[in-house]
Write an enzyme that holds these catalytic residues in place. Structure first.
Site: not given
Length: 282
Positions: A147, A180, A205, A33, A52, A100
């Site tokens: 991310k 971070e 990140l 995302y 990104r 799944r």
């Protein structure tokens, strides 16, 4: 107010926006995302966020057919339909819908794109308000440079910080170095006025706002260094601040009940915040 989203090729009201129960993003966090803020037609670091997004997709082998230009058209159309002048764009791409199974080998499925426009109150200001933070052990997976939506450790860290009256939780690795924040990059300013943040070493990140701040600082003859620093250095720093797509440059004036800069917002943090806004409102 209009509440129109974009899900799997369809523009629809939020209440009708549904994702299949077998979406791999729902089952496994098998999705990536980005979040981009916009203000009266100005997007903050739009290109960086889209780049990104595609880097993250490539990192987990999601074959995405949309071009960056197609995404821009959908996003701008959504903003227009929703009649929002200030807000955020949330972009999520999952691997797709399948029964799944942990492995995605030989799955011939189409990635699922979802985009949400959120209206926000425009409280952007050059004025920097200091916040508090706490430190926590970094217990995330070994690839925080991607991310993904696998954010449970970040969610728990942010909530723990909030429960203690703090704005952010700062992760500390097993060797005692700062990585971070739960949703931000962390910076310190030492007594030589050097602006320091951890290098892109696979343990953090690669923040888009982080990259812009470093560039603007360099263009204005401020010294930026990328290197590791320990938790103890946070407490002794002249200034500490965080950066993110939603908080831009936000000074941290207290960490683990230790006041930074006597609990006052520092001058360099304020200057960097002003530089960031200045360069996106020309």
């Amino acid at each position: 107010m209009y509440n129109i989203s974009y899900v799997d090729g369809i523009y629809q009201n939020y209440e009708n926006s549904k994702v299949n129960i077998n979406d791999r993003g729902y089952h496994f966090g098998d999705s990536v995302y980005e979040v981009v803020l916009f203000n009266e037609g100005i997007f903050y670091d739009f290109e960086g966020h889209l780049n990104r997004l595609f880097d993250s997709l490539n990192s987990i082998n999601i074959k995405f057919s949309f071009s960056k230009q197609s995404l821009k058209i959908i996003i701008k159309n959504l903003i227009k339909i929703n009649r929002v002048s200030f807000g955020s764009v949330y972009i999520q791409v999952s691997r797709g819908i399948a029964e799944r199974n942990h492995s995605y080998k030989d799955m011939n499925i189409k990635p699922l794109l979802s985009i949400i426009i959120t209206k926000k109150q425009n409280n952007l200001s050059d004025e920097a308000i200091g916040v508090k933070a706490i430190t926590l052990n970094d217990n995330r997976w070994a690839r925080p440079d991607i991310k993904t939506t696998q954010l449970l450790p970040n969610v728990l860290a942010k909530t723990k910080a909030n429960n203690k009256g703090a704005f952010e939780g700062i992760f500390i690795d097993s060797e005692g170095y700062v990585t971070e924040g739960s949703s931000s990059n962390i910076w310190i300013i030492n007594n030589d006025n050097e602006i320091i943040t951890r290098a892109i070493d696979g343990k953090i990140l690669s923040g888009i706002t982080r990259k812009s701040i470093a560039k603007f600082a360099d263009l204005n003859d401020l010294i930026v260094k990328e290197k590791k620093f320990r938790k103890e250095e946070l407490y002794k720093s002249k200034e500490v601040f965080l950066s993110s797509a939603s908080s831009f440059v936000t000074p941290i004036i207290e960490i683990d009940n230790v006041k930074i800069n006597n609990g006052e917002v520092g001058e360099i943090s304020v200057e960097l915040r002003k530089l960031y806004f200045k360069n996106f409102t020309k």
